[in-house]
Design a protein around this motif. Structure first.
Motif, PDB file in Angstrom:
ATOM      1  N   VAL A 113       0.819  -1.206   0.000  1.00  0.00           N
ATOM      2  CA  VAL A 113       0.000   0.000   0.000  1.00  0.00           C
ATOM      3  C   VAL A 113       0.856   1.260   0.000  1.00  0.00           C
ATOM      4  N   ASP A 114       1.877   1.310   0.856  1.00  0.00           N
ATOM      5  CA  ASP A 114       2.716   2.512   0.950  1.00  0.00           C
ATOM      6  C   ASP A 114       3.394   2.823  -0.380  1.00  0.00           C
ATOM      7  N   ASP A 115       3.859   1.778  -1.039  1.00  0.00           N
ATOM      8  CA  ASP A 115       4.509   1.957  -2.346  1.00  0.00           C
ATOM      9  C   ASP A 115       3.536   2.577  -3.347  1.00  0.00           C
ATOM     10  N   PHE A 116       2.321   2.029  -3.389  1.00  0.00           N
ATOM     11  CA  PHE A 116       1.322   2.543  -4.336  1.00  0.00           C
ATOM     12  C   PHE A 116       0.993   4.007  -4.055  1.00  0.00           C
ATOM     13  N   GLU A 118       2.762   6.309  -2.521  1.00  0.00           N
ATOM     14  CA  GLU A 118       3.875   7.192  -2.859  1.00  0.00           C
ATOM     15  C   GLU A 118       3.967   7.407  -4.364  1.00  0.00           C
ATOM     16  N   ARG A 119       3.753   6.367  -5.126  1.00  0.00           N
ATOM     17  CA  ARG A 119       3.829   6.477  -6.581  1.00  0.00           C
ATOM     18  C   ARG A 119       2.714   7.371  -7.122  1.00  0.00           C
ATOM     19  N   ILE A 120       1.519   7.219  -6.543  1.00  0.00           N
ATOM     20  CA  ILE A 120       0.395   8.075  -6.962  1.00  0.00           C
ATOM     21  C   ILE A 120       0.688   9.529  -6.626  1.00  0.00           C
ATOM     22  N   ASN A 121       1.185   9.773  -5.410  1.00  0.00           N
ATOM     23  CA  ASN A 121       1.486  11.150  -5.005  1.00  0.00           C
ATOM     24  C   ASN A 121       2.530  11.780  -5.925  1.00  0.00           C
ATOM     25  N   PHE A 122       3.498  10.972  -6.333  1.00  0.00           N
ATOM     26  CA  PHE A 122       4.533  11.495  -7.214  1.00  0.00           C
ATOM     27  C   PHE A 122       3.948  11.861  -8.578  1.00  0.00           C
ATOM     28  N   LEU A 123       3.061  11.046  -9.082  1.00  0.00           N
ATOM     29  CA  LEU A 123       2.416  11.367 -10.359  1.00  0.00           C
ATOM     30  C   LEU A 123       1.576  12.639 -10.237  1.00  0.00           C
ATOM     31  N   LYS A 124       0.936  12.819  -9.085  1.00  0.00           N
ATOM     32  CA  LYS A 124       0.163  14.048  -8.861  1.00  0.00           C
ATOM     33  C   LYS A 124       1.070  15.274  -8.932  1.00  0.00           C
ATOM     34  N   VAL A 125       2.229  15.157  -8.315  1.00  0.00           N
ATOM     35  CA  VAL A 125       3.185  16.264  -8.347  1.00  0.00           C
ATOM     36  C   VAL A 125       3.595  16.567  -9.783  1.00  0.00           C
ATOM     37  N   GLY A 126       3.849  15.506 -10.557  1.00  0.00           N
ATOM     38  CA  GLY A 126       4.236  15.698 -11.952  1.00  0.00           C
ATOM     39  C   GLY A 126       3.184  16.453 -12.734  1.00  0.00           C
ATOM     40  N   ASP A 153      13.009   6.389  -1.591  1.00  0.00           N
ATOM     41  CA  ASP A 153      13.566   5.054  -1.411  1.00  0.00           C
ATOM     42  C   ASP A 153      12.483   3.977  -1.360  1.00  0.00           C
ATOM     43  N   LYS A 154      11.245   4.399  -1.010  1.00  0.00           N
ATOM     44  CA  LYS A 154      10.146   3.426  -0.909  1.00  0.00           C
ATOM     45  C   LYS A 154       9.552   3.082  -2.268  1.00  0.00           C
ATOM     46  N   ILE A 155       9.821   3.930  -3.264  1.00  0.00           N
ATOM     47  CA  ILE A 155       9.133   3.803  -4.546  1.00  0.00           C
ATOM     48  C   ILE A 155       9.821   2.792  -5.448  1.00  0.00           C
ATOM     49  N   THR A 156       9.037   1.896  -6.005  1.00  0.00           N
ATOM     50  CA  THR A 156       9.553   0.945  -6.976  1.00  0.00           C
ATOM     51  C   THR A 156       9.958   1.696  -8.245  1.00  0.00           C
ATOM     52  N   ASN A 157      11.093   1.324  -8.830  1.00  0.00           N
ATOM     53  CA  ASN A 157      11.586   2.003 -10.042  1.00  0.00           C
ATOM     54  C   ASN A 157      11.723   3.499  -9.829  1.00  0.00           C
ATOM     55  N   LEU A 183       4.383   4.902 -16.444  1.00  0.00           N
ATOM     56  CA  LEU A 183       4.314   4.720 -14.994  1.00  0.00           C
ATOM     57  C   LEU A 183       2.880   4.449 -14.536  1.00  0.00           C
ATOM     58  N   PHE A 184       1.936   5.134 -15.152  1.00  0.00           N
ATOM     59  CA  PHE A 184       0.531   4.917 -14.792  1.00  0.00           C
ATOM     60  C   PHE A 184       0.115   3.480 -15.132  1.00  0.00           C
ATOM     61  N   GLU A 185       0.517   3.010 -16.287  1.00  0.00           N
ATOM     62  CA  GLU A 185       0.190   1.653 -16.717  1.00  0.00           C
ATOM     63  C   GLU A 185       0.788   0.617 -15.759  1.00  0.00           C
ATOM     64  N   GLU A 186       2.041   0.831 -15.363  1.00  0.00           N
ATOM     65  CA  GLU A 186       2.693  -0.083 -14.423  1.00  0.00           C
ATOM     66  C   GLU A 186       1.976  -0.073 -13.076  1.00  0.00           C
ATOM     67  N   LEU A 187       1.571   1.125 -12.642  1.00  0.00           N
ATOM     68  CA  LEU A 187       0.897   1.261 -11.351  1.00  0.00           C
ATOM     69  C   LEU A 187      -0.420   0.489 -11.338  1.00  0.00           C
ATOM     70  N   VAL A 188      -1.238   0.673 -12.378  1.00  0.00           N
ATOM     71  CA  VAL A 188      -2.528  -0.015 -12.473  1.00  0.00           C
ATOM     72  C   VAL A 188      -2.313  -1.533 -12.522  1.00  0.00           C
ATOM     73  N   ASP A 189      -1.296  -1.945 -13.260  1.00  0.00           N
ATOM     74  CA  ASP A 189      -1.003  -3.374 -13.386  1.00  0.00           C
ATOM     75  C   ASP A 189      -0.547  -3.960 -12.056  1.00  0.00           C
ATOM     76  N   ASP A 190       0.371  -3.259 -11.366  1.00  0.00           N
ATOM     77  CA  ASP A 190       0.897  -3.744 -10.082  1.00  0.00           C
ATOM     78  C   ASP A 190      -0.189  -3.804  -9.009  1.00  0.00           C
ATOM     79  N   MET A 191      -1.167  -2.886  -9.096  1.00  0.00           N
ATOM     80  CA  MET A 191      -2.239  -2.861  -8.091  1.00  0.00           C
ATOM     81  C   MET A 191      -3.243  -3.983  -8.310  1.00  0.00           C
ATOM     82  N   GLY A 192      -3.181  -4.617  -9.468  1.00  0.00           N
ATOM     83  CA  GLY A 192      -4.045  -5.770  -9.701  1.00  0.00           C
ATOM     84  C   GLY A 192      -5.445  -5.450 -10.179  1.00  0.00           C
ATOM     85  N   TYR A 193      -5.671  -4.239 -10.707  1.00  0.00           N
ATOM     86  CA  TYR A 193      -7.001  -3.894 -11.220  1.00  0.00           C
ATOM     87  C   TYR A 193      -7.305  -4.700 -12.473  1.00  0.00           C
TER      88      TYR A 193
END
Length: 610
Positions: A113-116, A118-126, A153-157, A183-193
């Motif tokens: 959950v924490d990884d996901f 953080e990745r979402i928050n980073f995309l929001k910043v972008g 450091d917590k974020i994958t890739n 990155l969005f595609e990887e995130l959705v895939d990793d989350m298992g949707y």
């Protein structure tokens, strides 16, 4: 009365459409996909999307504890976000925010959950940086999104996420978009949707710039795995927006419009809602009456029986007899209030256009006037008589006849001087009564006169008293035309040469139904009242070489010239007049009867001689 909002209570038989779209979205091989739910204003696009949303939610509940069976559904009302600077980026932010909320709501389902988050928050910043509002404008509520070194450091890739912001810092927007998609595609895939479904509603209510912003956001995601975009709109308004944003000049050899081609590339599956059939209209109105006049427990039982009926029979009407036949004999339901109003149904089916929203608004107006009659102590108001008068009021081409009837009955102590006019309207020879012949001989008006109930010998004073809000000598033009037609008319006015007009006009007019053609004529009339020499109007009229707007309907011609100073029309109109003259003797006589300035008369004569 009836709410005008979208609903998941299916009275239109739209569940079959929702089931088909659900089947497509649940097929992994069909994703990614963009689906255009196309239909006119009020055709039920929003309700269909709500039904689809509900159907997918029910499917997901049935798949509990199954891996990769989670569906994220995001609803985006483009009209509500129209005031935002960047509609495109606001939509993307909405999708990311929905991901964030879904993870927080279902933490027990997701791993890492924490990884996901953080990745979402980073995309929001972008995305925020892409809005060029990052430097010195970062509000306090956004600072919590900004990642610290320990968060990276917590974020994958994490290298990809660093590169994402570096691309924007260097001004490399195209590379940012490409990285963001990956990155969005990887995130959705990793989350298992299983799928991320985004509903974009009310797109055709927005101004062209906002429409393009939403379409550009969809284009960004079109090839992202596991995504489905459902876009509800009138496709003609979307094409108009595209034509305004991308002013491509068509070539003579072009078979199709480049604006249609753009839309077809963006919308992979166009799904057009059909007009309601007569049986569907009768069913819909009957169910609406039951909903209004029965308690909700009884109505819910009736509605459930109707849904069961529609599963096996998609064609037949489900009328009051069917409803009664499915009521248990030991249950006593009083249908008097419903049956009292059922005689209005044949008139509504015959003289309105079958649009669900218009039907509902018509019934609401009818209901208010009946309530007003009751408060006023009018005990003789029959709903079918009131309905017969109101359908004229709702007709764009013939609403002036409503005012004419008022004057006729007012001059005759409330009774129309019909004599044998209703019977004459049924005959092959048509109306012979000189008081009615000229203005009431069109097919529509003859059908109206000959329809039940007969108005002969009925005192209509009280009917017009409760409908007096509709008695205006001059109705605002905005009340007579839809926003869609207003946009189409503006598009016609942007065609500033005869060659452009002749090329584009047929496609625009052929895409309009009869009521919309009447509205365009209303707009031309409104402009010619202000300026009888209007170049835009006469360019439209002169270039309609196949008479697509008028056909051979003299009533449309009379509407065009209503309250216009025809003697101020100059010679540029000669093409239109010469083309109309041979259509029929009636039109020929009417054209000749119009007052014209001598230069126009001579110009018409010269053109005829050629």
């Amino acid at each position: 009365m009836w709410s005008d909002n979208e609903t998941t209570q299916d009275l239109l038989g739209y569940q079959v459409h929702a089931d088909l779209l659900k089947k497509i979205i649940l097929n992994d091989d069909m994703l990614p996909i963009s689906i255009g739910v196309f239909g006119n204003w009020g055709s039920g696009k929003s309700s269909l999307m709500l039904l689809l949303q509900q159907s997918l939610h029910e499917w997901e509940k049935s798949q509990q504890n199954e891996k990769h069976k989670i569906i994220l559904q995001v609803y985006f009302n483009s009209w509500q976000f129209e005031s935002y600077d960047s509609t495109k980026l606001t939509m993307i932010e909405s999708i990311l925010e929905a991901l964030d909320k879904d993870i927080n709501k279902r933490k027990d389902v997701f791993e890492r959950v924490d990884d996901f988050l953080e990745r979402i928050n980073f995309l929001k910043v972008g995305v925020f940086i892409l809005k060029k509002a990052y430097e010195n404008l970062t509000p306090d509520w956004l600072k919590k999104w900004l990642p610290k070194n320990k968060d990276l450091d917590k974020i994958t890739n994490k290298d990809k996420y660093n590169n994402l912001l570096e691309d924007v810092t260097k001004g490399n927007t195209s590379k940012f978009i490409a990285t963001f998609r990956e990155l969005f595609e990887e995130l959705v895939d990793d989350m298992g949707y299983k799928a991320v479904v985004v509903y974009i509603d009310d797109l055709d209510r927005c101004e062209p710039k906002r429409i393009i912003g939403c379409l550009e956001a969809v284009k960004l995601f079109v090839n992202v795995r596991k995504t489905a975009f459902i876009i509800g709109a009138d496709e003609r308004i979307i094409e108009y927006a595209i034509s305004q944003h991308y002013p491509i000049q068509m070539k003579k050899e072009d078979i199709s419009s480049p604006f249609s081609d753009y839309l077809e590339k963006l919308i992979q599956l166009p799904y057009k809602l059909p007009r309601l059939s007569d049986n569907e209209q009768e069913t819909y109105i009957t169910l609406l009456l039951c909903k209004n006049h029965l308690n909700h427990i009884y109505f819910n039982e009736i509605h459930q029986k109707y849904l069961e009926f529609r599963k096996t029979d998609k064609h037949s009407k489900y009328n009051i007899d069917d409803i009664k036949a499915n009521i248990p004999k030991d249950k006593k339901i009083d249908f008097h209030a419903v049956e009292y109003r059922l005689p209005t149904v044949p008139l509504i089916k015959r003289f309105l256009n079958g649009n669900p929203r218009q039907l509902k608004r018509f019934l609401n107006t009818l209901y208010v006037r009946q309530e007003l009659a009751e408060v006023a102590g009018f005990t003789d108001i029959r709903p079918e008589v009131l309905t017969k008068l109101m359908v004229l009021e709702y007709n764009t081409l013939y609403n002036s006849r409503f005012e004419e009837l008022y004057k006729l009955q007012n001059a005759n102590r409330g009774v129309l001087p019909l004599d044998d006019v209703e019977q004459e309207a049924k005959t092959e020879n048509g109306i012979q009564n000189p008081q009615w012949k000229d203005n009431w001989s069109s097919d529509y008006l003859r059908q109206w006169l000959s329809s039940d109930p007969s108005l002969k010998d009925i005192n209509l004073q009280n009917y017009f008293w409760i409908a007096r809000d509709a008695l205006k000598n001059e109705k605002p033009i905005a009340s007579l035309v839809t926003n869609k037609v207003m946009l189409l008319f503006r598009r016609l006015c942007t065609l500033q040469t005869n060659s452009m007009m002749k090329r584009d006009l047929p496609g625009i007019i052929n895409a309009c139904d009869d009521s919309e053609k009447d509205m365009i004529i209303h707009l031309i009339n409104d402009n010619l009242r202000k300026d009888p020499k209007s170049e835009n109007c006469w360019r439209i009229l002169n270039c309609d070489e196949n008479n697509l707007l008028f056909g051979d309907k003299i009533d449309r011609l009379k509407l065009l010239f209503s309250n216009i100073k025809t003697e101020d029309i100059d010679t540029k109109a000669d093409i239109f007049f010469v083309r109309m003259l041979p259509l029929s003797n009636e039109i020929h006589n009417y054209i000749n009867s119009l007052p014209k300035a001598n230069p126009l008369t001579k110009a018409i004569e010269r053109k005829i001689q050629k």
